[in-house]
Design an enzyme around this catalytic site. Structure first.
Site, short mmCIF file in Angstrom:
data_model
loop_
_atom_site.label_atom_id
_atom_site.label_comp_id
_atom_site.label_asym_id
_atom_site.label_seq_id
_atom_site.Cartn_x
_atom_site.Cartn_y
_atom_site.Cartn_z
N LYS A 1 -0.42 7.30 -0.76
CA LYS A 1 0.83 6.32 -1.82
C LYS A 1 -0.42 4.70 -2.14
O LYS A 1 -0.62 4.85 -3.50
CB LYS A 1 1.51 5.36 -1.46
CG LYS A 1 2.36 4.37 -1.71
CD LYS A 1 3.62 4.06 -1.39
CE LYS A 1 3.74 3.25 -0.41
NZ LYS A 1 4.77 2.19 -0.97
N SER A 2 -1.50 4.79 -1.31
CA SER A 2 -2.52 3.51 -0.96
C SER A 2 -3.79 3.75 -2.90
O SER A 2 -3.85 3.09 -3.47
CB SER A 2 -3.34 2.89 -0.17
OG SER A 2 -2.35 2.36 0.99
N ARG B 1 -3.95 3.07 -6.74
CA ARG B 1 -5.52 2.50 -7.49
C ARG B 1 -5.94 3.63 -8.28
O ARG B 1 -6.50 3.24 -9.49
CB ARG B 1 -6.66 2.59 -6.00
CG ARG B 1 -5.63 1.45 -5.08
CD ARG B 1 -6.87 1.12 -3.99
NE ARG B 1 -6.39 0.39 -2.98
CZ ARG B 1 -4.73 -0.28 -2.37
NH1 ARG B 1 -4.03 0.52 -2.49
NH2 ARG B 1 -5.48 -1.36 -1.04
N ARG C 1 9.73 -11.89 -1.26
CA ARG C 1 8.34 -12.09 -0.02
C ARG C 1 7.39 -12.52 -0.73
O ARG C 1 7.12 -12.89 -2.32
CB ARG C 1 8.08 -10.15 -0.44
CG ARG C 1 8.76 -9.41 0.62
CD ARG C 1 8.37 -7.76 -0.55
NE ARG C 1 7.11 -7.18 0.75
CZ ARG C 1 6.86 -6.43 1.00
NH1 ARG C 1 6.78 -5.17 -0.38
NH2 ARG C 1 5.04 -6.41 1.45
N SER D 1 -5.48 -8.06 5.23
CA SER D 1 -4.58 -7.72 4.48
C SER D 1 -5.22 -6.93 3.22
O SER D 1 -6.25 -7.66 2.75
CB SER D 1 -3.75 -8.68 3.55
OG SER D 1 -2.94 -8.30 2.47
N GLN E 1 -4.01 -5.77 0.41
CA GLN E 1 -3.71 -6.04 -0.52
C GLN E 1 -4.29 -7.05 -0.71
O GLN E 1 -4.63 -7.16 -2.42
CB GLN E 1 -1.68 -6.23 -0.14
CG GLN E 1 -1.60 -4.97 -0.19
CD GLN E 1 0.33 -5.23 -0.24
OE1 GLN E 1 0.83 -6.79 -0.62
NE2 GLN E 1 1.05 -4.40 0.52
N ASP F 1 1.95 -0.24 8.44
CA ASP F 1 3.09 0.44 8.20
C ASP F 1 3.53 1.56 9.48
O ASP F 1 4.70 1.69 8.97
CB ASP F 1 2.65 1.30 6.61
CG ASP F 1 2.37 0.29 5.95
OD1 ASP F 1 3.19 -0.85 5.62
OD2 ASP F 1 1.54 0.61 5.39
#
Length: 449
Positions: free
Chosen positions: A28-29, A33, A129, A174, A176, A327
């Site tokens: 997914k990451s 990207r 969030r 992080s 993100q 995760d």
């Protein structure tokens, strides 16, 4: 309630041995990207093996809204005709990122140094969030953000017309936040520098280099110092997305706790900033081996074979490993329930602000299933009962969180009584073939109240 319709209750019951090949979806990451950097390159980027979960599809729609041409050719094959760094058009509509914190934060970074205004929203989980952790550093470039109380979506970002490069130390590990700042730095003049005291997943750095950006990483007394030279012309790429280690975690962990299981999960990305779970499981005594180790597209890859492991032991998980497996803690806590002794997991405050408060969500469900759990602001401890002694027999709240739902369904494959979740709908955001894949291995997952 599911973000995509009515709740979908699911129940998982004890099953026979899990066996076969688990072809999990693309990472997914890397999928997120690939679409974003493809949209920021000049020319056509081709992608194979893209994860076609809702989170990634929402990112693809966003790139289209910014002016890129995103085409699905079928079978996980996609192409992106990019508009170049600084070439984003102002979207006509609100950008809906659904359930994806990764998607919204990376997209915010990518547009923050372009002179456009963009309004972001998401589902109930995402809109609850905090976004300040990203909008605060983006403000240093000159980007303005206006949202709901507490820095929550819906939120409008006004990109910097005359961005300036920044030097930013990430306060909490992080990927993100780091990635958002680096993506913003692409359209800022000069050098943008990001410093992280603890290494996080480095897909953004690897992929930026692959697309032709001038980026370097140095380990100093300050930490990991990443320097990016702004305003490059990114070159289109062909990207073969490796399989997602976070998705692989579910069939792997299920095989470890279901008697007689032997499951092969091929083509898994083993980037060292992502493989912490597999290292931890082996330390617990898991029968987990890497086969056919190789490198593809700059990322280490291997086939994982996981077998039933009846003598798992609780361990102290090093706090510095948290960023490489953040995760995976929910499903690790399930495995820990079937181990002997305590598994202590420190340095995990990031779990409190994921799609749900994952520590609380898992602790409540595990306790209801008969497992002892203690927790604090940035740690938790699961006291395992050993194989065959976990009761189960409860319905757990998924809190619109795909990983919580899948973790409790994995747990039900080895508990004395079935485990249920109130809503498995969010699973589609990251692992749309979860039910079919696990069923093909021999799991018993049923829909319905």
């Amino acid at each position: 309630m599911s973000s995509h319709g009515d709740p979908i209750p699911m129940t998982s019951s004890a099953c026979g041995p899990l066996s076969g090949v688990a072809e999990v979806p693309g990472d997914k990451s890397i999928s997120h990207r690939s679409l974003i950097l493809g949209a920021m390159a000049v020319g056509e980027t081709t992608i194979t093996g893209l994860l076609e979960g809702q989170d990634v599809l929402d990112t693809g729609k966003a790139m289209q809204a910014f002016g890129a041409e995103v085409i699905n050719h079928g079978g996980g094959s996609w192409s992106v005709h990019g508009v170049g760094v600084g070439g984003f058009a102002e979207p006509d509509q609100v950008i809906d990122c659904g359930n994806s914190g990764t998607g919204v934060r990376l997209i915010m970074g990518a547009m923050a140094t372009s002179p456009i205004s963009v309004t972001f929203t998401g589902d109930a989980s995402l809109n609850g969030r905090p976004m300040a952790r990203v909008t605060d550093p983006l403000a240093l470039f000159g980007c303005q953000a206006v949202g709901r109380a507490g820095g929550r979506l819906p939120m409008t970002l006004v990109g910097a017309a005359d961005p300036v490069p920044v030097r930013y130390t990430v306060p909490v590990p992080s990927a993100q936040v780091k990635s958002a700042v680096l993506l913003a730095g692409l359209n800022a003049p000069g050098e943008t520098v990001v410093i992280e005291e603890e290494a996080t997943r480095d897909h953004t750095e690897r992929m930026l280099a692959g697309f032709g950006a001038e980026i370097s990483t140095e380990v100093t007394d300050e930490g990991r110092v990443i320097t990016l030279k702004g305003q490059p012309e990114l070159k289109p790429q062909h990207i073969d997305v490796p399989r997602d280690p976070s998705s692989a975690a579910f069939p792997v962990c299920a095989a470890l706790i279901v008697p007689g299981s032997d499951v092969l999960v091929p083509n898994i990305g083993l980037n060292p900033t992502r493989a912490g779970l597999f290292t931890t499981l082996r330390e617990m005594g898991a029968d987990l081996v890497y086969e056919n180790e190789r490198e593809e597209g700059g990322e280490p890859v291997a086939d994982l074979r996981a077998r039933f492991s009846p003598d798992l032991k609780g361990i102290e998980v090093p706090a510095e490993r948290a960023a490489s497996m953040i995760d995976e803690y929910p499903v690790l806590s399930v495995v820990a329930s079937f181990a002997s002794g305590e598994t202590h997991m420190p340095g995990v405050k990031e779990l409190r602000v994921k799609e749900s408060d994952r520590i609380d969500a898992m602790a409540v469900g595990l306790r209801a299933a008969g497992v002892t759990v203690e927790d604090g602001p940035d740690w938790w401890t699961v006291t395992g009962l050993g194989h065959g002694h976990v009761t189960g027999g409860v319905t757990c709240a998924s809190h619109l969180d795909h990983r919580i739902a899948m973790s409790f369904l994995v747990m039900g494959m080895a508990t004395q009584k079935p485990m249920s979740v109130d809503d498995g709908g969010p699973i589609a955001t990251s692992f749309p073939i979860f039910e079919a894949l696990m069923g093909g291995l021999g799991a018993d997952i049923q829909r319905g109240g």
